[in-house]
Structures are given as C-alpha cells and as structure tokens.
Design a protein around this motif. Structure first.
Motif, PDB file in Angstrom:
ATOM      1  N   LEU A 144      -0.873  27.940  84.368  1.00  0.00           N
ATOM      2  CA  LEU A 144      -2.286  28.320  84.479  1.00  0.00           C
ATOM      3  C   LEU A 144      -2.425  29.817  84.779  1.00  0.00           C
ATOM      4  O   LEU A 144      -1.501  30.426  85.326  1.00  0.00           O
ATOM      5  N   PRO A 145      -3.584  30.402  84.422  1.00  0.00           N
ATOM      6  CA  PRO A 145      -3.772  31.828  84.735  1.00  0.00           C
ATOM      7  C   PRO A 145      -3.974  32.057  86.233  1.00  0.00           C
ATOM      8  O   PRO A 145      -4.375  31.141  86.954  1.00  0.00           O
ATOM      9  N   ASP A 146      -3.687  33.264  86.660  1.00  0.00           N
ATOM     10  CA  ASP A 146      -3.917  33.692  88.044  1.00  0.00           C
ATOM     11  C   ASP A 146      -3.376  32.670  89.055  1.00  0.00           C
ATOM     12  O   ASP A 146      -4.107  32.133  89.891  1.00  0.00           O
ATOM     13  N   ARG A 147      -2.070  32.431  88.965  1.00  0.00           N
ATOM     14  CA  ARG A 147      -1.425  31.359  89.733  1.00  0.00           C
ATOM     15  C   ARG A 147      -1.619  31.493  91.243  1.00  0.00           C
ATOM     16  O   ARG A 147      -1.679  30.505  91.973  1.00  0.00           O
ATOM     17  N   LYS A 148      -1.727  32.760  91.698  1.00  0.00           N
ATOM     18  CA  LYS A 148      -1.866  33.026  93.133  1.00  0.00           C
ATOM     19  C   LYS A 148      -3.072  32.316  93.740  1.00  0.00           C
ATOM     20  O   LYS A 148      -3.031  31.841  94.872  1.00  0.00           O
ATOM     21  N   VAL A 149      -4.170  32.262  92.966  1.00  0.00           N
ATOM     22  CA  VAL A 149      -5.406  31.641  93.468  1.00  0.00           C
ATOM     23  C   VAL A 149      -5.160  30.168  93.760  1.00  0.00           C
ATOM     24  O   VAL A 149      -5.533  29.648  94.818  1.00  0.00           O
TER      25      VAL A 149
ATOM     26  N   ALA B  39       5.750  22.714 106.668  1.00  0.00           N
ATOM     27  CA  ALA B  39       6.607  23.800 106.175  1.00  0.00           C
ATOM     28  C   ALA B  39       6.462  23.917 104.667  1.00  0.00           C
ATOM     29  O   ALA B  39       6.309  22.910 103.966  1.00  0.00           O
ATOM     30  N   TYR B  40       6.484  25.155 104.176  1.00  0.00           N
ATOM     31  CA  TYR B  40       6.391  25.393 102.737  1.00  0.00           C
ATOM     32  C   TYR B  40       7.612  26.149 102.249  1.00  0.00           C
ATOM     33  O   TYR B  40       8.029  27.128 102.870  1.00  0.00           O
ATOM     34  N   ILE B  41       8.151  25.714 101.107  1.00  0.00           N
ATOM     35  CA  ILE B  41       9.153  26.517 100.394  1.00  0.00           C
ATOM     36  C   ILE B  41       8.330  27.392  99.455  1.00  0.00           C
ATOM     37  O   ILE B  41       7.669  26.881  98.545  1.00  0.00           O
ATOM     38  N   ALA B  42       8.320  28.696  99.710  1.00  0.00           N
ATOM     39  CA  ALA B  42       7.397  29.573  99.002  1.00  0.00           C
ATOM     40  C   ALA B  42       7.960  30.990  98.957  1.00  0.00           C
ATOM     41  O   ALA B  42       8.985  31.283  99.576  1.00  0.00           O
ATOM     42  N   ASP B  43       7.259  31.855  98.212  1.00  0.00           N
ATOM     43  CA  ASP B  43       7.680  33.251  98.117  1.00  0.00           C
ATOM     44  C   ASP B  43       6.836  34.109  99.067  1.00  0.00           C
ATOM     45  O   ASP B  43       5.709  34.451  98.760  1.00  0.00           O
ATOM     46  N   PRO B  44       7.388  34.469 100.225  1.00  0.00           N
ATOM     47  CA  PRO B  44       6.593  35.198 101.219  1.00  0.00           C
ATOM     48  C   PRO B  44       6.327  36.644 100.813  1.00  0.00           C
ATOM     49  O   PRO B  44       5.487  37.299 101.416  1.00  0.00           O
ATOM     50  N   THR B  45       7.040  37.135  99.776  1.00  0.00           N
ATOM     51  CA  THR B  45       6.794  38.513  99.367  1.00  0.00           C
ATOM     52  C   THR B  45       5.489  38.627  98.579  1.00  0.00           C
ATOM     53  O   THR B  45       5.021  39.729  98.324  1.00  0.00           O
ATOM     54  N   VAL B  46       4.924  37.491  98.192  1.00  0.00           N
ATOM     55  CA  VAL B  46       3.565  37.488  97.648  1.00  0.00           C
ATOM     56  C   VAL B  46       2.648  37.467  98.869  1.00  0.00           C
ATOM     57  O   VAL B  46       2.478  36.441  99.520  1.00  0.00           O
ATOM     58  N   ILE B  47       2.085  38.622  99.195  1.00  0.00           N
ATOM     59  CA  ILE B  47       1.442  38.782 100.507  1.00  0.00           C
ATOM     60  C   ILE B  47       0.282  37.812 100.723  1.00  0.00           C
ATOM     61  O   ILE B  47       0.061  37.321 101.832  1.00  0.00           O
ATOM     62  N   GLU B  48      -0.433  37.472  99.651  1.00  0.00           N
ATOM     63  CA  GLU B  48      -1.570  36.548  99.785  1.00  0.00           C
ATOM     64  C   GLU B  48      -1.124  35.179 100.302  1.00  0.00           C
ATOM     65  O   GLU B  48      -1.883  34.486 100.969  1.00  0.00           O
ATOM     66  N   ILE B  49       0.107  34.792  99.979  1.00  0.00           N
ATOM     67  CA  ILE B  49       0.604  33.482 100.421  1.00  0.00           C
ATOM     68  C   ILE B  49       0.785  33.496 101.936  1.00  0.00           C
ATOM     69  O   ILE B  49       0.288  32.617 102.656  1.00  0.00           O
ATOM     70  N   THR B  50       1.467  34.506 102.423  1.00  0.00           N
ATOM     71  CA  THR B  50       1.692  34.615 103.867  1.00  0.00           C
ATOM     72  C   THR B  50       0.358  34.753 104.604  1.00  0.00           C
ATOM     73  O   THR B  50       0.135  34.112 105.638  1.00  0.00           O
TER      74      THR B  50
END
Ligand code: THG
Length: 288
Positions: free
Chosen positions: A222-227, A243-254
């Motif tokens: 899907l487009p704009d996956r971060k949203v 707990a989440y397995i995620a990419d913390p370097t995507v600042i919006e996630i953190t």
C-alpha cells in the motif's frame, strides 16, 4: 505478568503496565541487499553499526536474523549474535526458524535473550520449547500450526492456549511465553487487522500472556506505509500488545509508540516521551 529479558548488563521487563518494548528488526537480510552482502562477507562493522543505530533510535532489544539463501544459519547466527551482544548494551532476540541455529546461538549469547520463535506445529513444539527450558529463556509462540495461519480469532486463541499448555507441562513459567498474534498484509484481506487485534485482546485478557508482533508487514503493497504502520502501533497498544518487532529508525514509529504509552498511562510524568525529545534536541545541538 512480567517477562524479563537480559543483556550482559541490562534488563528489560515486558508487561502490560510497563512501557511498550521495541525490538529492532533491521538485522534481517529480507529485502536488504547491502546487509545480505555484509552477512555473507562477515562484514561485522556494518552489522554492528546497524545495531548501534537502532539502539540510539530507541530499540530496547535487538532482533538478529541471518536467514537468506546461501547462508548456513547454524554457522553464522551464533557468530553474529555474539558480535552484536558484545557491541550493544541491550538484550538480543534470537530469530530463526531453524532450531539447530537457535541452539547454537543460545550457547554463545550472554544474558537472557528472547527466543524467536516456535509455532504450534508438533515438530516445532518438540524442539524449540525444550530449548527455552534448557537455557531458561523466554520464547515467542506464533499462532499457526500444521493447518497454517487461521483466519478466525477463536482458532488463533486456541493455538496460543495449546502453546502455553505445552510449555507449562515442560516446566516453563507462563511469563516466559510470549504470543505473536501474527499480522498479515491488510491490503490483501481487510478482515485481518480486526482478527489480529481481537486475538491480542483475548490472549492478553484470557491467558494473561504478553504479546509481541512484527508489524511492518501490515502495510505491504500500500502507499505511504508509515501511516498504516503507526496507526497499527497505536491501536495495538490499546489491545494488549506489549512488544513490537519494528524499525525504530523510522522516527514516526518510535514517536507513535511513546505517545500511545503516554495516553495509556504507561509513562509516568511523560518521562520517556520528554526524554526522547531531550535526547533528540541534544544530538541536534551536538551536530550543529
Ligand atoms: N514475528 C516474529 N518474528 C519476526 C517476524 C514476525 N521476524 C522477522 C519479521 N517478522 C520481522 N522483521 C522484519 C525485517 C525486515 C522487514 C520486515 C520485517 C522488511 N524489510 C524491508 C523489505 O522487505 O522491503 C526492507 C526495508 C529496508 O531496507 O529498510 O520489511 O512477524 N516473531
């Protein structure tokens, strides 16, 4: 229910009342050419940099997965686990579907790592659960079995219960079982989000277990996956996802995880939220 995960000199508690734990997912060759090459060449500098970058971005635990074609996991996983554990001061999540590779890594990993993972398939329960018992480490149980990943909530909850029962029978404490309620791409089946959240709520309430999910997949295609990813993290926090397995370097996630914790009463005096911004401000000033 408190699950304790430890590095050599660090301790992380996973529980419904504690801040959400972020397990950094970037040491995983899936879809990453540069990392795949680094793993094959044993370029540990590159791998260690990825680990440090994730810790600086807010990861509490580092997931280590080396699964790719042409890689002998039993040989490489322990080596990478050891290097990463020596380089960062956080616990490790040992990620492989190969039980022999899991055990090889357990032998060399300091502290009390998280074992990722077993399914409810017999061949898995019989090999991975005894490892958790032998090395006294918490283990993630995925809610799929010989029939695959169930489409409905009832079957997923029943599979979680089966994993718990088997573990307890082996002498593993319930707090050392974490359930992964499994996230599938929402673009392929718009019912799957609801099933994942309902399963999390029920496993959390009825079995009182901690829940971990790898959420990046939800937005696949899907487009704009971060949203979509950030909405998932916020909704999940309200459904018992601990707990989440995620990419913390995507600042919006953190940021979203910190905001959700604050809103759900898991961040007293907004301490974590404020300290994240203080650190960000400090590193900006240091760079200027
Ligand atoms: N549950 C549990 N463990 C897991 C998963 C899970 N371990 C593996 C995986 N799922 C979680 N880790 C990743 C790692 C990378 C990606 C997704 C999940 C990923 N990589 C990008 C790609 O494929 O396009 C590359 C992105 C980049 O280059 O930054 O998406 O569900 N227990």
């Amino acid at each position: 229910m408190e699950t304790v995960v430890e590095g050599e000199n660090s301790r992380i508690v996973i529980s419904k009342t504690a801040p959400t734990v972020i397990i950094g997912e970037r040491i995983n060759p899936t879809g990453k050419k540069r990392l795949t090459a680094a793993l094959k060449e044993r370029d540990f500098d590159y791998i260690i940099k990825e680990a440090i970058r994730q810790v600086e971005a807010g990861a509490h635990i580092i997931d280590v997965n080396v699964g790719a074609s042409g890689i002998d996991e039993e040989d490489l996983l322990p080596e990478v686990v050891k290097k990463v554990a020596d380089a960062v001061d956080v616990p490790i999540c040992i990620d492989s579907s190969n039980p022999a590779a899991l055990e090889a890594a357990l032998k060399v990993c300091p502290g009390r790592p998280l074992l990722n993972s077993t399914t409810a398939e017999e061949k898995n329960l019989e090999t991975v659960l005894p490892l958790a018992r032998k090395y006294n480490v918490p283990v993630i149980g995925l809610v799929n079995d010989e029939r695959g990943i169930p489409k409905d909530t009832d079957t997923r909850v029943a599979i979680a219960k089966k994993i718990l029962d088997r573990a307890v029978k082996l002498g593993i404490a319930p707090e050392d079982i974490l359930i992964d309620v499994l996230v599938l791409p929402i673009g392929a089946d718009t019912e799957t989000g609801k099933v994942t959240f309902d399963t999390a709520r029920r496993v959390s309430e009825e079995l009182d277990l901690n829940i971990v999910v790898g959420a990046s997949n939800v937005s696949h295609g899907l487009p704009d996956r971060k949203v979509i990813n950030t909405a998932f993290f916020a909704l999940g926090a309200a459904c018992g996802m601990t707990a989440y397995i995620a990419d913390p370097t995507v600042i919006e996630i953190t940021q979203t995880i910190l905001a959700a914790d604050l809103l759900l009463g898991k961040d007293e005096w907004a301490g974590n939220y404020i300290s994240f911004y203080r650190k960000k401000e400090a590193s900006k000033n240091a760079a200027a």
